[in-house]
Design an enzyme around this catalytic site. Structure first.
Site, PDB file in Angstrom:
ATOM      1  N   GLU A 221       0.662  -1.392   0.448  1.00 47.51           N
ATOM      2  CA  GLU A 221       0.288   0.280  -0.111  1.00 47.51           C
ATOM      3  C   GLU A 221       0.730   1.583  -0.092  1.00 47.51           C
ATOM      4  O   GLU A 221       0.461   2.403  -0.383  1.00 47.51           O
ATOM      5  CB  GLU A 221      -1.044   0.035   0.806  1.00 47.51           C
ATOM      6  CG  GLU A 221      -1.890   0.754   1.391  1.00 47.51           C
ATOM      7  CD  GLU A 221      -3.373   0.222   1.830  1.00 47.51           C
ATOM      8  OE1 GLU A 221      -3.214  -0.028   3.419  1.00 47.51           O
ATOM      9  OE2 GLU A 221      -4.771   0.594   2.035  1.00 47.51           O
ATOM     10  N   HIS A 242       6.935 -27.685  -0.042  1.00 38.09           N
ATOM     11  CA  HIS A 242       5.632 -27.876  -0.703  1.00 38.09           C
ATOM     12  C   HIS A 242       5.195 -27.331  -1.786  1.00 38.09           C
ATOM     13  O   HIS A 242       4.151 -28.102  -2.138  1.00 38.09           O
ATOM     14  CB  HIS A 242       5.034 -28.900   0.293  1.00 38.09           C
ATOM     15  CG  HIS A 242       6.655 -29.774   1.097  1.00 38.09           C
ATOM     16  ND1 HIS A 242       6.897 -30.757   0.232  1.00 38.09           N
ATOM     17  CD2 HIS A 242       6.891 -29.425   2.430  1.00 38.09           C
ATOM     18  CE1 HIS A 242       7.830 -31.187   2.026  1.00 38.09           C
ATOM     19  NE2 HIS A 242       8.155 -29.774   2.354  1.00 38.09           N
ATOM     20  N   LYS A 354     -14.490   2.245  -3.337  1.00 41.30           N
ATOM     21  CA  LYS A 354     -14.872   2.404  -1.670  1.00 41.30           C
ATOM     22  C   LYS A 354     -16.553   2.865  -2.518  1.00 41.30           C
ATOM     23  O   LYS A 354     -17.796   2.785  -1.517  1.00 41.30           O
ATOM     24  CB  LYS A 354     -14.300   3.703  -0.958  1.00 41.30           C
ATOM     25  CG  LYS A 354     -13.477   2.619   0.240  1.00 41.30           C
ATOM     26  CD  LYS A 354     -12.857   3.971   0.860  1.00 41.30           C
ATOM     27  CE  LYS A 354     -11.558   2.780   1.242  1.00 41.30           C
ATOM     28  NZ  LYS A 354     -11.014   4.035   2.534  1.00 41.30           N
TER      29      LYS A 354
END
Lengths: 363, 363
Positions: A221, A242, A354
């Protein structure tokens, strides 16, 4: 200025005072998301629970929310609503639900159970706290969410639950004189510019998974702007040996790795006689030793296929070490922003989403 | 051949028979790592616990291991050791410790508490099972770990704990005729070739975090070869709208997003009257609705900044839907491998690290 992220004495005292005023409760529900929850989660995950229970509500997944809150006895629970801006949509939704639970359980008394951690002046939460005379802590106006772990965002719940906030702050303070973070920043940016656009953060302890996620927000960010910024990627040893190591070793050559190891474990597990005679070399080795050697030999193997890395060694999982590491990472991030020429503060790129979300819900 | 990953009837029956033979126990400790644990974890996390408890041990972090096993009553617990190859170092270490606990608790009777899920012929675990006459399930020789969720690796513990394995297998079967996965593969590879080297997988449900991690292994380990392969990256909505979205929107233009939403929730939470008059539009909305609209509007916002995505909608979180999605993802991965011209099986790049690790511990 990293030092501005360490609060002044009076603000540490404010957090202590509110923590003391909430001492009668045995559970704290922290309603916060992103910078208001992830740093707290990083520390509590790394250090394990204390006698008092912190429940972090940052999740609109309805089943996860129910699982987190179903056994809460609201009579002995306090709520800490955390939001710098004071109006984050998820926080308004989550806080409305938990305050409703609380009111149903304790009636008018709900106001004694609620604290608010927010901007000193502006935003809905500050206003709401005034209206109902709620306990409050402030997040200094110049400290953004993802840099706020050393403010009341972290200090209030940590102090309340019994973590050593003095040690945390001492660790953070000591990082201000550490030369390593600037070197890490230079190294990361140099790697990024030479095509290593993915910064893997790979702790060898699942207790550091949430720390790694905190780092992801900090790095992503702060730097993900103007089409620059290295993408952070979480891997956890040894599970990701793995799952992802094949890709680090032989996939696209666009990664660099920051290993994190824990030098000493307060409690370790020693392997008894191995069930398999062919792995008798495991007998008598501790899990901690196995983790450390796994990180070292993975670094070595990656070096042979030209995948660069560096290793950070935490002395042990405690408040001082975490405070130091987290402040180092903040310094590194600010230094990297300078090298990239981007503003590490703010997150302008998320505003459109938003707005669209709000409009859609309002429609 | 994706259909080879759905086991024949007799192998499903084998898993049922062993599950029935272990029915007297109330807890199962599954010792497995990577392909031997991650798919199981994906399904149990997504669907929540049943009456019987599955504990997955895949972690050498000593504190995490102690927390996972400290309340286990070994007298009422069975152990399922899962490893295709039969000799994975972590599994040998973890199994040695838990078998030692078990022997101390129940003595000679330990052999009745242990099942082994491994290759039908080769490897230490098969040999160990013969030696002590342990219950066994087989992982067909031609099914590698990360493709093994529909074999006994998943079926034995899921069936034992009370999940609907018929529904899981039906979901998987129905995916064989689904045209979407090949289109996804073409889209992902095309995006990768045009510089979108990072494939974000972003479920809007924290219950799908472990599914996302399963996908990471599938995609990374199958395709990360010969310096090709898109890097998978986990993001969880809405938390990562606060942590990573800024980077997706304005950082390096090297990402493409696969959103996953859940259409219907068995239990949902409805927001009561909002504490904040300015967010009164939240009142009466459910968390499920908020999550879905968040995914949709985030996709819309990203489109405006030229970050491509597609959305997968799960009807709900159940065995059929998960079986379908996981098999779709296997088909997509195999199709992508074909387009990249890499062998999706095996993980040659991790062998050097394993060898160095073993040598270091032996030294």
């Amino acid at each position: 200025m990293p030092q501005t992220m360490i609060p002044k004495k009076e603000l540490v005292q404010e957090a202590r005072t509110v923590a003391a005023a909430l001492a009668q409760y045995s559970t704290m529900v922290v309603v916060g998301i992103g910078g208001s929850s992830q740093g707290l989660r990083a520390i509590t995950s790394a250090l394990g629970a204390r006698k008092k229970t912190i429940i972090i509500c940052d999740d609109l997944d309805p089943i996860a929310f129910q699982m987190a809150t179903q056994h809460v006895d609201w009579k002995t629970t306090c709520i800490n609503v955390v939001s710098k801006s004071g109006g984050t949509l998820e926080i308004m939704a989550l806080a409305s639900v938990v305050v409703d639970f609380l009111k149903k359980a304790v009636g008018e008394d709900w106001i004694h159970h609620v604290a608010v951690t927010t901007d000193p002046q502006v935003g809905f939460l500050r206003q709401w706290a005034k209206q109902h005379d709620l306990k409050t802590c402030q997040i200094p106006a110049n400290v953004g969410g993802r840099f706020s772990i050393f403010t009341a965002v972290g200090l209030l719940p940590l102090c309340w639950a019994g973590y050593d906030i003095d040690a945390l702050l001492l660790g953070a303070q000591s990082a201000l004189a550490d030369a390593a973070p600037k070197k890490w920043a230079e190294q990361q940016v140099e790697w990024d510019r030479s095509g290593r656009s993915i910064a893997v953060v790979m702790p060898y302890s699942s207790h550091l998974s949430d720390y790694a996620r905190w780092f992801v927000q900090l790095w992503a960010e702060s730097l993900g702007k103007s089409e620059v910024g290295q993408t952070p990627l979480v891997a956890i040893g040894t599970a990701d040996q793995h799952a992802q190591l094949q890709m680090f070793a032989e996939g696209a050559k666009n990664k660099c790795i920051r290993f994190i190891i824990v030098k000493s474990w307060l409690q370790d597990i020693v392997v008894p006689e191995s069930i398999n005679p062919e792995t008798s070399y495991l007998s008598g080795k501790s899990f901690g030793q196995l983790l450390t050697t796994a990180a070292e030999t993975t670094a070595q193997a990656l070096e042979q296929v030209d995948c660069p890395s560096y290793t950070i060694a935490l002395p042990e999982l405690n408040e001082t070490a975490l405070g130091h590491l987290m402040m180092c990472d903040i310094i590194m991030t600010l230094a990297a922003a300078k090298l990239y020429g981007v503003n590490p503060f703010g997150q302008p790129g998320v505003e459109l989403g938003k707005k669209l979300w709000r409009q859609r819900i309002e429609a």
